[in-house]
Design an enzyme around this catalytic site. Sequence first.
Site, PDB file in Angstrom:
ATOM      1  N   ASP A 154      -9.821  -3.988  -5.216  1.00 54.26           N
ATOM      2  CA  ASP A 154      -9.043  -2.906  -4.346  1.00 54.26           C
ATOM      3  C   ASP A 154      -9.822  -1.517  -4.297  1.00 54.26           C
ATOM      4  OD1 ASP A 154      -7.480  -1.322  -2.470  1.00 54.26           O
ATOM      5  OD2 ASP A 154      -5.569  -2.363  -3.198  1.00 54.26           O
ATOM      6  N   SER A 156       0.751  -1.263   0.151  1.00 58.11           N
ATOM      7  CA  SER A 156       0.090  -0.010  -0.065  1.00 58.11           C
ATOM      8  C   SER A 156       0.995   1.212   0.041  1.00 58.11           C
ATOM      9  CB  SER A 156      -0.752   0.018   1.227  1.00 58.11           C
ATOM     10  OG  SER A 156      -2.030   0.838   1.133  1.00 58.11           O
ATOM     11  N   HIS A 160      -8.006  -5.010  -1.237  1.00 62.89           N
ATOM     12  CA  HIS A 160      -6.792  -4.529  -0.779  1.00 62.89           C
ATOM     13  C   HIS A 160      -6.017  -5.455   0.162  1.00 62.89           C
ATOM     14  CE1 HIS A 160      -4.151  -0.779  -0.358  1.00 62.89           C
ATOM     15  NE2 HIS A 160      -4.157  -1.097   0.971  1.00 62.89           N
TER      16      HIS A 160
END
Length: 707
Positions: A644, A559, A679
């Site tokens: 995501d 991320s 995610h």
Amino acid sequence: MANYKQGIAVIFAGLLIGGCEPAVIEPPVAKRIDHVMVNHGVERNDPYYWLRDDTRSDKEILAYLEQENEYTNAVLSNVAELEESLYQRVYDRFADDSASQPYHKQGCRYRTDYAEGANYEQLLQRCATYAERVILDFEERSAGHSFFEYSGYDVSPDGSHIAWLEDHEGRRQFKLFVKNLVTDQVTQLSVQDLGYGLVWRQDSKSVFVVQREQGTLREHRVLEVLTDNSAVRVVLHEPDEEYALYIDATRSGEYLVISSTHTEQTHLSLVDLNKENAKPTYFVEPADKHQLTIDHVNDYFYVVSNFKAPNGQLFRVAEAQHSDMSQWQLLVGERQEALIESLVAFDDDVYTLERVSGYLQIAHRQNDGQLVQYIPKQFDADTIYFGANYDIDSKHLNVVIEGLTQPEQHFSYAHKLGSSTTQRLRATSENTHSNISSDDYVVESHWITARDGERVLATTVRHKSTPTDGSAALWVYGYGAYGSSSDSWFSVARTVLLDEGFIWAIAHVRGGKELGASWYDQGRLMHKKNSFTDFVDVTKGLLEKGYGADGRVYAEGASAGGLLMGGVINIAPDLYNGVIAGVPFVDVVTTMLDASIPLTTFEWDEWGNPIDKEAFDYMLSYSPYDQVSDIAYPNLLVTSGLHDSQVQYFEPTKWVAKMRHHWNSPNLLLLDTNMTAGHGGASGRYGAAREEAKHMAFILGLDKKQL
């Protein structure tokens, strides 16, 4: 096997059948379509912009992603046996005793546990009137879903119902369900597109949830939903696109707490949970750069506030006077050596979670702020945090301690006695394949001087037999954003890696809050590059200490940590043999210019708003997508999730496509997109273990020269 060259056919001998020619597969090459953007007189051409499809239904794009996956799987077929072996070793070390710490709420005892072979947990309840029973089985709820995430489950105050949230796509857009615990009837309520957070009203007739905005997925409305599906009320709407809403309840159960938050500010509102149709009121009038968290006990609020005190102060105020800051009683003032993060309050005692020299501690204080003691830790470089503490009349504080070599250990700390006794130990199984002992590993802290003179903390863990003479493999992890500190956590998969002779490290780079609020400020906005240089300098410092060998150095981040990886390989491409960039945020400028993309508007205070030329120029200077060049990059595995909601799939996809066009390296460039997840990657404990095994196989395969 020698490393592959991008653009050259890949031949993998594992598909030789009956003397046939080896199967051949080439890395996919995305087409280029000019897409010119002009900002502040700067012209940027993004020839892979076409890979963005917000509907995720474009057949050409989906086919391209599948081709990338096929290529990745073909390359990794050379380490398929290694991957399966790693997965089996992780699987064998899963805890047989996987039950959570029991907690008490409203007179009943709750815990979670896994049925034998289950991927998801069960929630069990035991009350005075009946024996322990399963009231919610998430393994059953997951049936028929390729992705499944649950959140927010909570039993109503009268004990008659349980409500919870489910996501079946990985987009973090939840649906709301309620189960009657008498009849076992399950009802899906009418609201959709919900975020995290669920709170019951005290009369058990309604629940409060947060709804996401279409498109941006910003948490913009708090809803009250009657559980008979008869009505939905908008409690609060946040129109400011730079803020998002979060909800919780005070431990007293008296108030719903609504936080309207962005990077530097929190507007805190209260809703009386004992009243129908109650309206929100400010806890205190919003002030610039004021963030706060509260707890409520016996007509008093306890407050952690950073108003004009970035590292936080602790206050106490009578319930009726909470809106007047002049009435707040200062219990603990700001200290440069300690950051106060959160609190739990009881009648005569209050506990603060504090960060000192990079690591967490819990301070036990009297309700006037007088320090009793810091709760003793059990092992080095560990993480301590609050457990489940729902009962405000309890004589004990539930505490969780976890470390790089220690699974979660749960303790009950007595207020008056100042002692702790083990309440629950989540241990690994006792079969012959899982002899994990913390005594087999060494955890150490290091202070490494960065290029600008700052001392950066690094935490390392290794098997006691692994040498520090400069011969071992080194794997460095980092994050460094949002003020989120990289605390030590236990990983079964990591123990497998350590047993392979790796040294694993956390680089506590600027952008977290390990060293206080200023540590965060030094790693964001116009100082973001400090995160990248800190990571590189920590890596070099560990090598100088003998914690790793040249040519055997690896890095990982996900991320915002994926952004970290993108920045690091641009400034030190020769330092790392392999890098895993998980769901990486890499197209910084284009994303921050597009308010329709989730997370953009309320992250301008994190990265900067490129509408401002100075911010635009600085962001452009480090944005990994914009800084792709013909340099020789290390072996790179990039992961993505089609659904995501945090980092849109097209960012890592475009990044790989652009790098492949510029690739000037004999090394691997792989993109692995989970087509059914978001995610957080694959759902369930076994799905997560499969992904971890795949990532370890990539790094170990490189280190063993099998790739």
